[in-house]
Design an enzyme around this catalytic site. Sequence first.
Site, PDB file in Angstrom:
ATOM      1  N   CYS A 145       0.704  -1.242  -0.095  1.00  0.00           N
ATOM      2  CA  CYS A 145       0.011   0.026   0.041  1.00  0.00           C
ATOM      3  C   CYS A 145       1.088   1.431  -0.037  1.00  0.00           C
ATOM      4  O   CYS A 145       0.714   2.320  -0.853  1.00  0.00           O
ATOM      5  CB  CYS A 145      -1.005   0.066   1.122  1.00  0.00           C
ATOM      6  N   HIS A 206      -2.485   6.753   4.592  1.00  0.00           N
ATOM      7  CA  HIS A 206      -1.190   5.823   4.737  1.00  0.00           C
ATOM      8  C   HIS A 206       0.234   6.533   4.377  1.00  0.00           C
ATOM      9  O   HIS A 206       0.879   5.698   3.684  1.00  0.00           O
ATOM     10  CB  HIS A 206      -1.701   4.354   4.200  1.00  0.00           C
TER      11      HIS A 206
END
Length: 651
Positions: A145, A206
Site C-alpha cells: 500500500c 497511509h
Amino acid sequence: MDGGLHCDVKSGHGGDVKTPQELPKNKDDLGIICMLGLTVQDLVAVEEKQEFFKTAFWFCPGRQVDQTSDRSLFITLSWICVLLNPCQSQGEHDDKPNIVLMMVDDLGIGDLGCFGNDTMRTPNIDRLAREGVQLNHHISAASMCTPSRAAFLTGRYPIRSGMVSSLVDRVIITLGVPAGLPHNETTFADLLKKQGYSTAVIGKWHQGLNCQSRHDQCHHPYHYGFDYYYGMPFTLIDPCWPDPSRDTELAIENKIWLCVQLVTIAAFTLTLAKLSGLICLPWSFILSMILFIFLLGYFWFSSYTSPLYWDCLLMREHDITEQPMKAERAGSIMVKEAISFMERHRKGPFLLVFSFLHVHVPLPTTTEFIGTSKHGLYGDNVQEMDSMVGKILNAIDDFGLRNHTLVYFASDHGGHLEARVGHSQRGGWNGIYKGGKGMAGWEGGIRVPGLIRWPGRLPAGKVIEEPTSLMDVFPTLAAVSGGMVPQDRVIDGRNLMPLLQGEVQRSEHEFLFHYCGVFLHAVRWHPKDSEAVWKVHYVTPIFQPPGAQACFETTYCRCSGNLVTYHDPPLLFDITKDPSESTPLTRDTEPLFDAVIQTVANAVREHEKSILPVQQQLSGLNYDNLWLKPCCGVFPFCLCDTEGSTSAVGA
C-alpha cells in the site's frame, strides 16, 4: 456595449455559441438565453420566464418591462448575465475537467465483471468500463500500500522518494511512526492546485501523520496540495472490526474523565487553600489525590494497548472525529463527504481523490450487504464497494458534471492471497495471474484493473492492452489541466492521453521496473519494434508451505534473504503469450533469450544511474513512538465519537 460583450451562451440543445449580434430581439427568447447561462452557474432557478424578468428589473429601479425597448432590454439582461454569470471567468475552466480518482485497497483484477468475473456483481464498475477506456495491462509501482500510493501521488518509483524499506516491513506500520512522504516530493494535487483546482482526498491516506509530536501532523494531506481531508490516516487492520465493546468503552471513559477532572479541580483548590492558610490539611492527602490521578491515567492507558484505540481512527481536516472508529459506517460517511465536496465545488474545477477502505481486511461491511454475494464476506465487501462507486457516479450525473469530469478507477496493487480465516478466503482474486499482494515481480501482485472515463474526449468501450502504470496518472493530470510536470526530477509516469484518444497505438513505457522494497525483483520490456512484452525475474519469493502458491506462513512474501530465490540466469517470460508466467523460457526454447537478458541488464544499469540516494522512510524511521500517537482528547483519555453531531462539514 454590444460590440464589446462576449457572453458565451449556448442553446438548450447544445448549439453554437451566440454573439450579441446573433441574439434574438424577442424578450422571452432573450430571457431564456440568459436564464440558461445563469442555470449553468447555479445562480437562479429556471422555473418561470416572467419571474426572471421581474427579478432582473428589480435590480433596475424605475424600469418596467412593457416600457422598455428591445435594445434596452437586451442591454440590461446582458449586463445581468455578465454580473451574475461571468462568462469569461467560466471560459477559463472550460478546458480543465473536474477529476475524480477512485483507488480501491487490495482489489484483485479478477474480482470485477468487466475483467472477466461472472460470479461477482459489480454493475457500476462495469458501467464505467462500458462508458470509458479499459486498461488491461495496468501496473502498480509496488505490491504494497504505502509505496504504491506514494508512486501514484508523485508519478515516481517509490525508491526515488525513499518510500521503501530494506527490512521486513514495507508499509507504515502505525500512526506512531515519524515516517512519511517527504515534503520535497510534488504530488498531482500540488500541480492541480496551481491550476486553480479545489482539491480533496477522502478515505485512506497511509503516507504518515506526525513527525515530532502527536499534534504536528507534518505528513497530513494538507502538506501535499490537498485543501480538504476526511478519512483514515492509517489503514484498516484486523483489530479495527468488529469491536462489540466500543460504545461501552466510550461511555466508561466519559465518566472516568469527568472523575479525573473533578479530582484535579479538588486537588488544585485544596492546594491553594493550604498555601493560603485557609485550611489545615496534611500535604500527604493532597499528594495522594494527585497520585490517584496519575495511577488512574496509567491503568486506563495500560488497558488500551490494542492498535484499535491508536490506529483505527477517522479525521476531518485536522480533527479526530472517531477514536476508535466505527468501521462499518466509515464507508457511507466517506461517500457523503465526497458528494458534499463535489456539490460545494460543482462550478469547478475540482480534484477528488476517493481512497476506499474497501476491500482490505478485516472487510467491515454493513448488514445491508452481508450475505449478498457468492464469495463470503470478501464478495459482500466488493459488492458494497461497487455500490459506493455507483453513488459517486450518480452524483456526478445529478450535478450535471458528467461530460466535464474525468473519472479514473484502479486498485493500489493485487489481491491479498494470504488473507484467510480458516478455509474462508478474505483476500482478492487475481484471475489468471500468478502471485498477489506483497509479491513485487509476479504479475498478480502488480497488475491491477484500470478504467478511465471522460465523455466526449475518450472513446467509450475501448480496451487497451499496452503496458500502462499507476504513475501515469501524474503526468496525465498535468496534461489535461494545462499544468507542467516538474523539470528538476525524474518523472517515471507517461502522459496517457495520446494513447487513450488513439493518437498513438503504443505505450511510451519501454521498460518498467518492479521493486520489492529497495530490491529490484523484475523488469518488463516492451520493445519498440515488437508486440512482445518480455518479463525478466532476478528474484522470486519462496512460497510456503511447499506446494502453495503464496506465502501463508509469513503472511507476506519476503524481498530478500533465505526466503527468496536468486536467479542466474534470470527467469524469462513473454507475458503476451504466457500471462500466467507458468513456463520460463530458456536458450533452447527462445532464440532471443540472450539478447533479451542483455538488453534488460543494460536498461537496469542506466536506470540505476538515475536513482539518487535518499533517506529510506520505511526503514530507519518506521518505528513506533508512543508520543506520536494521535489523541482526540487529553492523553491518555483519547476515546471520542463526534460523528453523531457532525457530517460533511464544508471546506
